[in-house]
Design a protein around this motif. Structure first.
Motif, PDB file in Angstrom:
ATOM      1  N   PRO A 268     -19.966 -11.761 -39.997  1.00  0.00           N
ATOM      2  CA  PRO A 268     -20.953 -11.849 -41.084  1.00  0.00           C
ATOM      3  C   PRO A 268     -20.398 -12.689 -42.231  1.00  0.00           C
ATOM      4  CG  PRO A 268     -20.632  -9.571 -40.386  1.00  0.00           C
ATOM      5  CD  PRO A 268     -19.559 -10.372 -39.728  1.00  0.00           C
ATOM      6  N   LYS A 269     -21.240 -13.500 -42.848  1.00  0.00           N
ATOM      7  CA  LYS A 269     -20.813 -14.262 -44.021  1.00  0.00           C
ATOM      8  C   LYS A 269     -21.273 -13.528 -45.268  1.00  0.00           C
ATOM      9  CE  LYS A 269     -20.388 -18.683 -46.217  1.00  0.00           C
ATOM     10  NZ  LYS A 269     -20.152 -17.975 -47.479  1.00  0.00           N
ATOM     11  N   TYR A 270     -20.294 -13.146 -46.087  1.00  0.00           N
ATOM     12  CA  TYR A 270     -20.576 -12.407 -47.315  1.00  0.00           C
ATOM     13  C   TYR A 270     -20.728 -13.383 -48.477  1.00  0.00           C
ATOM     14  CZ  TYR A 270     -18.718  -8.598 -44.463  1.00  0.00           C
ATOM     15  OH  TYR A 270     -18.488  -7.699 -43.457  1.00  0.00           O
ATOM     16  N   ASP A 271     -21.646 -13.092 -49.359  1.00  0.00           N
ATOM     17  CA  ASP A 271     -21.842 -13.910 -50.557  1.00  0.00           C
ATOM     18  C   ASP A 271     -21.061 -13.262 -51.690  1.00  0.00           C
ATOM     19  OD1 ASP A 271     -22.709 -15.672 -52.447  1.00  0.00           O
ATOM     20  OD2 ASP A 271     -24.738 -14.861 -52.602  1.00  0.00           O
ATOM     21  N   ASN A 331     -27.257   0.920 -48.132  1.00  0.00           N
ATOM     22  CA  ASN A 331     -26.434   0.414 -47.031  1.00  0.00           C
ATOM     23  C   ASN A 331     -26.568  -1.100 -46.816  1.00  0.00           C
ATOM     24  OD1 ASN A 331     -24.518   0.869 -44.978  1.00  0.00           O
ATOM     25  ND2 ASN A 331     -26.125   0.829 -43.419  1.00  0.00           N
ATOM     26  N   PHE A 332     -26.357  -1.890 -47.882  1.00  0.00           N
ATOM     27  CA  PHE A 332     -26.313  -3.343 -47.718  1.00  0.00           C
ATOM     28  C   PHE A 332     -25.418  -3.950 -48.792  1.00  0.00           C
ATOM     29  CE2 PHE A 332     -29.820  -2.886 -50.719  1.00  0.00           C
ATOM     30  CZ  PHE A 332     -29.594  -3.915 -51.621  1.00  0.00           C
ATOM     31  N   LYS A 406     -27.011 -20.059 -27.888  1.00  0.00           N
ATOM     32  CA  LYS A 406     -28.078 -19.061 -27.937  1.00  0.00           C
ATOM     33  C   LYS A 406     -27.581 -17.763 -28.565  1.00  0.00           C
ATOM     34  CE  LYS A 406     -31.375 -16.525 -25.060  1.00  0.00           C
ATOM     35  NZ  LYS A 406     -31.843 -16.244 -23.676  1.00  0.00           N
ATOM     36  N   GLU A 407     -26.374 -17.341 -28.195  1.00  0.00           N
ATOM     37  CA  GLU A 407     -25.818 -16.108 -28.756  1.00  0.00           C
ATOM     38  C   GLU A 407     -25.544 -16.264 -30.254  1.00  0.00           C
ATOM     39  OE1 GLU A 407     -22.426 -14.856 -26.567  1.00  0.00           O
ATOM     40  OE2 GLU A 407     -23.544 -14.450 -24.727  1.00  0.00           O
ATOM     41  N   ILE A 408     -25.116 -17.461 -30.657  1.00  0.00           N
ATOM     42  CA  ILE A 408     -24.886 -17.711 -32.086  1.00  0.00           C
ATOM     43  C   ILE A 408     -26.196 -17.598 -32.853  1.00  0.00           C
ATOM     44  CG2 ILE A 408     -24.299 -19.516 -33.763  1.00  0.00           C
ATOM     45  CD1 ILE A 408     -22.079 -20.399 -31.886  1.00  0.00           C
ATOM     46  N   GLU A 409     -27.274 -18.171 -32.295  1.00  0.00           N
ATOM     47  CA  GLU A 409     -28.585 -18.090 -32.948  1.00  0.00           C
ATOM     48  C   GLU A 409     -29.046 -16.641 -33.073  1.00  0.00           C
ATOM     49  OE1 GLU A 409     -30.573 -20.287 -34.439  1.00  0.00           O
ATOM     50  OE2 GLU A 409     -28.948 -21.726 -34.201  1.00  0.00           O
ATOM     51  N   GLU A 410     -28.845 -15.868 -32.022  1.00  0.00           N
ATOM     52  CA  GLU A 410     -29.253 -14.460 -32.042  1.00  0.00           C
ATOM     53  C   GLU A 410     -28.474 -13.685 -33.100  1.00  0.00           C
ATOM     54  OE1 GLU A 410     -28.545 -13.259 -28.045  1.00  0.00           O
ATOM     55  OE2 GLU A 410     -30.428 -14.102 -27.263  1.00  0.00           O
ATOM     56  N   GLN A 411     -27.168 -13.926 -33.163  1.00  0.00           N
ATOM     57  CA  GLN A 411     -26.339 -13.229 -34.145  1.00  0.00           C
ATOM     58  C   GLN A 411     -26.658 -13.691 -35.570  1.00  0.00           C
ATOM     59  OE1 GLN A 411     -24.327 -10.680 -33.751  1.00  0.00           O
ATOM     60  NE2 GLN A 411     -24.599 -10.607 -31.527  1.00  0.00           N
ATOM     61  N   HIS A 412     -26.988 -14.977 -35.705  1.00  0.00           N
ATOM     62  CA  HIS A 412     -27.357 -15.506 -37.021  1.00  0.00           C
ATOM     63  C   HIS A 412     -28.624 -14.818 -37.534  1.00  0.00           C
ATOM     64  CE1 HIS A 412     -29.348 -18.522 -39.712  1.00  0.00           C
ATOM     65  NE2 HIS A 412     -28.139 -18.540 -40.226  1.00  0.00           N
ATOM     66  N   ASN A 418     -29.992  -8.372 -41.636  1.00  0.00           N
ATOM     67  CA  ASN A 418     -29.185  -7.328 -42.277  1.00  0.00           C
ATOM     68  C   ASN A 418     -28.717  -7.722 -43.675  1.00  0.00           C
ATOM     69  OD1 ASN A 418     -29.386  -5.568 -40.088  1.00  0.00           O
ATOM     70  ND2 ASN A 418     -27.614  -6.472 -39.060  1.00  0.00           N
ATOM     71  N   LYS A 419     -29.328  -8.784 -44.231  1.00  0.00           N
ATOM     72  CA  LYS A 419     -29.124  -9.214 -45.620  1.00  0.00           C
ATOM     73  C   LYS A 419     -27.748  -9.811 -45.893  1.00  0.00           C
ATOM     74  CE  LYS A 419     -32.576  -6.106 -47.580  1.00  0.00           C
ATOM     75  NZ  LYS A 419     -32.907  -5.164 -48.670  1.00  0.00           N
ATOM     76  N   TYR A 420     -27.116 -10.382 -44.853  1.00  0.00           N
ATOM     77  CA  TYR A 420     -25.912 -11.168 -45.090  1.00  0.00           C
ATOM     78  C   TYR A 420     -26.325 -12.586 -45.467  1.00  0.00           C
ATOM     79  CZ  TYR A 420     -23.264  -7.419 -42.834  1.00  0.00           C
ATOM     80  OH  TYR A 420     -22.707  -6.209 -42.516  1.00  0.00           O
TER      81      TYR A 420
END
Length: 588
Positions: A268-271, A331-332, A406-412, A418-420
């Motif tokens: 996950p990329k956190y801001d 929880n975010f 495809k897996e990267i797109e799904e995870q993105h 999830n508000k990352y």
């Protein structure tokens, strides 16, 4: 004057502060970068290595007291009060004169209106007195700092004092970057040792600087023929390493990934606020921003939590991570803007605020028990992190293997849901490359074709004052903002920002910009005639903005512009060269 002989040359061993001031003045008056490098080279070769080391530390704000970085904790307003009192002048008249006659340069003001003094103490004595600021603490610390400054002003001429005062407000205005100094050191190295070390190039020097960002010590090793020691420098607990940063990833540059040769994980990329944590064997905690600035005072709860984490895991070393606000009730994770707001309002005790805590997310390990892991694979570094037990506020980033686009797109999509801020893609075989923007780390943010969901980081290049009724509420009408072009090493404009934020934020910006106002743009700042501001500033302050689109532009010198930009927040964790490369958005 004392001299010492070394390598068949005579060096100036002890240096007058006026000699250092003369160098600064010459650099300030020289517009050409090539000429500045010649001045620095001559200075480095004339003076003793010890004097050169301290001079570079002065130019790069590198002061330590008992192995801890010196924080002056003085702003422009405090300095104006001190100067007004010392020169026995009215505060308002001093402030107006600095702003309107001296382009915001408090040092230039004092060089004209300060007290005459023909003394010229040794540079080394002044340097050591400045280091003693690190020992000032307690209830009367501000008064003690004031007396210390007045004592220093008593010892130098008013002309030389300009560089002392500029030091205290955080800007020298001489147009010399760390990169320029490093290039001069490398050129001296080539002349002296190029034949012996033919495999050492400029890139290697940049790598050394990334791991060991102490220009004073690097030049000392070169001038004293300690090249083997220079080449073997290791990351040191307590000395910030330059952060590795990520390249931007888009769907249409998927060729950056080669699944047939490499293994990848996504995270996950956190801001949040990038933070490098150093834990000594004695469990002392040092927190550094991505600009290598000590920021323990900004995150006291994180420092306490890290100490508990280190004790429970018998850990000491260097870790890389991100501080981010976490809403436990919902929880975010918060955005950077909301995290900064939460920090400002932390004294307000409400149920909502108590549900939010600062967490430190660990995503890399650089040093473990004095063993350098930066050249190890990312997979090994993550495996060591996973052996540690998480703390109440200290968490480990979640890494998920991916095997195709495809897996990267799904995870993105899942991360966005999830508000990352997006996700990171990391090569498991890669080392940690200090100070570099690499393709072994890729950031995939939330960007849509017809609008920008992501925030954009830009550097302020100038500002225009408010007019009419608005001027009664805030001084700034609009900001001229731009980005740093790594290819040309120039700053180019992308937008005029006049909306967003609140009155408090705009007035805070005015106070900060007032201190770095200059009479004309620096040599490497390119502004078209269509966007000349009321005041130019030294590129230093980075802000986050929101915009609807990135489009091609003939008026802005970047060749692109932001449409409908709105100010969000100041980014103190980023330096002026860490702006967003918005031109890449056009390829999306």
């Amino acid at each position: 004057m004392l001299y010492k002989k070394q390598n068949a040359h005579f060096f100036l061993f002890l240096m007058l502060f006026s000699e250092f001031s003369f160098l600064c003045e010459a650099l300030e008056k020289t517009p050409s970068r090539l000429s500045k490098k010649k001045l620095l080279r001559a200075f480095f070769l004339l003076h003793a290595p010890e004097a050169v080391t301290e001079a570079i530390h002065f130019l790069t704000f590198y002061f330590f007291h008992e192995q801890q970085a010196v924080l002056f904790q003085l702003d422009e307003i405090q300095m104006v009060k001190i100067i007004a009192e010392y020169t026995e002048k009215d505060i308002d008249s001093v402030r107006k004169s600095i702003k309107h006659e001296m382009s915001g340069d408090i040092g230039a003001y004092y060089s004209v209106h300060g007290k005459s003094n023909l003394q010229s103490p040794l540079f080394q004595d002044i340097f050591r007195e400045i280091c003693e600021f690190g020992a000032i603490e307690g209830e009367n610390s501000q008064e003690t700092r004031k007396k210390k400054i007045l004592s220093l002003l008593d010892k130098v001429s008013k002309e030389d004092a300009r560089y002392l005062l500029r030091l205290f407000v955080g800007t020298f205005r001489i147009g010399v970057s760390d990169k320029t100094i490093l290039e001069v050191i490398f050129e001296i190295f080539l002349v002296r040792y190029g034949e012996r070390y033919k495999d050492i190039d400029k890139k290697k020097f940049e790598q050394i600087y990334g791991v060991f960002p102490n220009l004073g010590k690097i030049v000392y090793f070169v001038l004293t023929n300690q090249i083997e020691k220079l080449l073997s420098v290791e990351p040191k607990i307590g000395m910030a390493v330059q952060s590795q940063t990520a390249e931007v990833f888009f769907k249409n540059n998927a060729l950056l990934l080669d699944f047939s040769k490499y293994s990848y994980v996504i995270q996950p990329k956190y801001d949040g606020f990038r933070l490098q944590a150093h834990v000594t064997k004695e469990q002392e905690i040092f927190l550094f921003s991505r600009n290598q600035i000590l920021v323990n005072h900004l995150f006291p709860t994180v420092a306490i939590a890290l100490k508990k984490y280190a004790l429970q895991n018998s850990f000491y070393g260097v870790i890389d991570g991100e501080v981010i606000g976490f809403d436990r009730l919902n929880n975010f994770y918060l955005t950077f803007q909301d995290t900064a707001k939460e920090k400002r309002e932390k004294k307000k005790k409400t149920d909502k605020k108590e549900s939010i805590e600062l967490q430190y997310i660990i995503f890399d390990l650089l040093v473990f028990k004095e063993v350098n892991l930066m050249n190890e694979t990312y997979q090994k570094r993550v495996q060591i992190i996973e052996t540690f037990q998480e703390g109440e506020q200290i968490k480990h980033v979640n890494s998920i293997p991916v095997f195709n686009i495809k897996e990267i797109e799904e995870q993105h999509n899942l991360c966005i849901k999830n508000k990352y801020e997006g996700l990171m893609i990391k090569d498991l075989a890669a080392p940690y490359e200090a100070g570099k923007r690499t393709r072994t780390w890729l950031k995939y943010k939330k960007i849509q074709k017809d609008s920008l969901e992501d925030t954009i980081d830009v550097v302020i290049l100038g500002y225009t004052l408010s007019k009419g009724m608005r001027s009664k509420r805030q001084m700034i009408g609009s900001l001229l903002v731009g980005v740093y072009d790594e290819a040309t090493q120039h700053y180019v404009t992308v937008a005029q920002v006049g909306s967003g934020g609140n009155q408090v934020l705009w007035n805070l910006l005015y106070e900060n910009l007032y201190a770095i106002t200059v009479s004309s743009p620096l040599e490497n700042v390119f502004i078209s005639k269509a966007h000349i501001p009321d005041y130019f500033v030294t590129p230093k302050i980075v802000v986050s903005v929101k915009a609807d689109l990135v489009s091609l532009s003939k008026d802005h010198t970047a060749g692109v512009s932001l449409r409908f930009p709105r100010l969000l927040t100041i980014r103190p964790d980023k330096n002026e060269k860490e702006s967003t490369d918005i031109r890449k958005f056009l390829s999306e």
